[in-house]
Design an enzyme around this catalytic site. Structure first.
Site, short mmCIF file in Angstrom:
data_model
loop_
_atom_site.label_atom_id
_atom_site.label_comp_id
_atom_site.label_asym_id
_atom_site.label_seq_id
_atom_site.Cartn_x
_atom_site.Cartn_y
_atom_site.Cartn_z
N SER A 192 0.85 -1.19 0.00
CA SER A 192 0.00 0.00 0.00
C SER A 192 0.89 1.24 0.00
O SER A 192 2.11 1.14 0.03
CB SER A 192 -0.88 0.01 1.25
OG SER A 192 -0.09 0.33 2.37
N LYS A 193 0.22 2.38 -0.03
CA LYS A 193 0.93 3.67 -0.08
C LYS A 193 2.06 3.79 0.93
O LYS A 193 3.07 4.40 0.67
CB LYS A 193 -0.08 4.79 0.18
CG LYS A 193 -0.63 5.40 -1.08
CD LYS A 193 -1.40 6.65 -0.73
CE LYS A 193 -2.71 6.66 -1.51
NZ LYS A 193 -3.89 6.96 -0.76
N ARG A 194 1.82 3.20 2.10
CA ARG A 194 2.83 3.29 3.16
C ARG A 194 4.18 2.75 2.71
O ARG A 194 5.22 3.13 3.21
CB ARG A 194 2.41 2.47 4.39
CG ARG A 194 1.37 3.10 5.23
CD ARG A 194 1.03 2.21 6.40
NE ARG A 194 0.58 0.88 5.98
CZ ARG A 194 1.20 -0.24 6.30
NH1 ARG A 194 2.29 -0.22 7.04
NH2 ARG A 194 0.72 -1.39 5.89
#
Ligand code: GLU
Length: 491
Positions: free
Chosen positions: A254-256
């Site tokens: 994910s974006k993280r």
């Protein structure tokens, strides 16, 4: 003949996981013989979130990566239309026949009622599941509710306590009990749109899809779809669910974890063949040790049943390694083309300068190409060629300029430069040789101060290339600036 499809929803940029699904479909189709077909179907029944812009982006990104399809909204084909929003009539027809056959029914439960049921189930420690309330309505009641214009969905009746079994091409035998699927399945929403699970079955069947290859996030949908195939009396396709891609902390990518959209990688200057190569290696390995493979080599070796069951971890270091390899292999002209937007965007040059000084930009690219992990690194690597008068970048560079012989050396170098018309390789080496002869300074003591004076740093591209790119006037100006501001010591 195999027919596979990639069926994205145009509700945002394409996620890395989705593009890998597209790639696996493509590799499957192309690797398992000629005459196979890759279908691109746009699943745009979520009217609120779908857009034509995102659809275009999907086309562009697939093409950029080198994934071609044989049938699709833009290419046509015998099984169209290829946008679900253009197939609503077809879905309606099948909804109606399922209702007629008593396999589906109208449901008038309000969202509040459903929420209430769910809450109750949770309080009682049960897994929430539709109660089946509306399946017990009398025909007159149904007619009355419809006449009254009550919003209705249509639900498909799931069998009770039935094991749904299928052999997944990647995961092997899967068995899921129909009681765990959340109760009778909504197949038509109250806004008249089919749900994903319904439309996908109708389309996969009517489009003659033989192999459904998608991410394992859809695994829980597959038994619902299989039950629909059975209810409609259709043969089901073969299924392959590719394991989800994880971040380094082993949670879903994910974006993280950094960039998650394929377009972000393209914009940073990852090359399509590097992405193609890297994404193919996520969950699949070629025979032998070699990991740098061309598209043709990958197509030749790929087998869907050789895809790993285990979840792959997205490894940016490996992608970087692959990308730098392809950058090094590229003709400089290609990297120039890709690098110019980065040079302009970072303010190092204007569009006009880039056009006028294209040959010079090519020299810059040639000097730094070896060291680029991604094309956008050009702005960092090439900065030394653009700055007006660079100062020493760090202590190491300062230390070099403190050398006792440096002042005399740089003055001599500058004077010799002033005596020539322009610099080329021969003239530059002539100057170095002459200085060596006159002063006895050689090797690192000779070259390092010149490098630092010219660029402000001890590391960088090949010194000779660097000097030629900077040219006589800028070299004189830079050396003069260093002498005036940073060099002390003996003449
Ligand atoms: N539109 C669905 C998605 O993007 C397609 C899933 C499938 O391949 O069946 O997830």
């Amino acid at each position: 003949m195999a027919r596979a499809r990639f069926a994205p929803s145009p509700t945002g940029p394409i996620h890395i996981g989705n593009i890998r699904t597209a790639l696996f479909n493509y590799l499957f189709v192309r690797s398992s013989g000629s005459g196979n077909t890759m279908v691109l179907r746009i699943e745009d029944t979520d009217v609120q979130r779908s857009s034509g812009e995102y659809e275009k982006l999907i086309f562009n990104e697939l093409k950029w990566l080198g994934i071609e399809w044989d049938e699709g909204p833009d290419r046509g084909g015998h099984h169209g239309p290829y946008r679900q929003s253009e197939r609503l009539e077809t879905y309606r027809k099948y909804i109606e026949s399922l209702i007629e056959e008593g396999k589906a029914y109208y449901c008038f439960c309000t969202p509040e009622e459903l929420e209430e049921d769910k809450k109750k189930a949770l309080e009682e420690g049960d897994i929430p599941k539709y109660s089946g309330r509306c399946s017990r309505l009398a025909p007159e009641e149904i007619e009355r509710y419809i006449r009254e214009g009550r919003p209705a969905t249509v639900r498909f009746k799931l069998p009770v306590n039935k094991p749904v079994i299928f052999d997944d091409m990647i995961k092997g035998r899967i068995e899921i009990n129909s009681d765990t699927l959340g109760g009778d399945l909504v197949i038509l929403k109250s806004d008249g749109m089919p749900t994903y699970n319904f439309a996908v079955v109708i389309d996969d069947h009517l489009m003659g899809i033989t192999h459904v290859i998608r991410g394992e996030d859809h695994l829980s949908n597959t038994p619902k779809q299989i039950l629909l195939y059975e209810a409609l009396g259709w043969e089901k396709p073969l299924f392959a669910h590719a394991p989800l891609i994880l971040g380094p902390d082993r949670t879903k990518l994910s974006k993280r974890h950094g960039n998650t959209y394929i377009g972000q990688y393209r914009d940073e200057g990852y090359l399509p063949e590097a992405m193609f190569n890297y994404l193919a290696l996520l969950s699949w390995s070629p025979d032998g040790e070699r990991e740098l493979l061309t598209k043709e080599e990958i197509i030749q070796q790929f087998r869907i049943d050789k895809v790993n069951k285990a979840n792959p971890v997205f490894d940016i270091d490996k992608l970087n390694w692959i990308n730098s390899h392809y950058i090094r292999q590229s003709p400089a002209e290609r990297i120039v083309e890709l690098a110019i937007p980065h040079l302009i965007e970072s303010g190092l040059m204007t569009g006009e300068e880039a056009r006028e000084r294209r040959e010079w930009v090519k020299l810059v690219v040639e000097a730094v190409q070896e060291s680029l992990v991604k094309v956008s690194d050009i702005t960092d690597r090439a900065r030394i060629f653009f700055e007006n008068s660079p100062s020493p970048k760090d202590d190491e560079a300062m230390e070099v300029l403190r050398g006792e012989h440096v002042k005399g050396l740089l003055q001599l170098f500058k004077a010799k430069l002033e005596g020539v018309e322009e610099v080329d390789e021969e003239i530059c080496s002539g100057i170095f040789k002459a200085i060596q002869k006159e002063t006895g300074i050689k090797g690192k003591s000779l070259f390092m101060p010149v490098r630092v004076a010219a660029t402000g740093q001890c590391h960088g591209p090949d010194l000779m290339k660097t000097l030629l790119i900077l040219g006589k006037d800028r070299l004189i100006a830079r050396i003069g600036y260093m002498l005036d501001n940073y060099v002390q010591g003996k003449e």
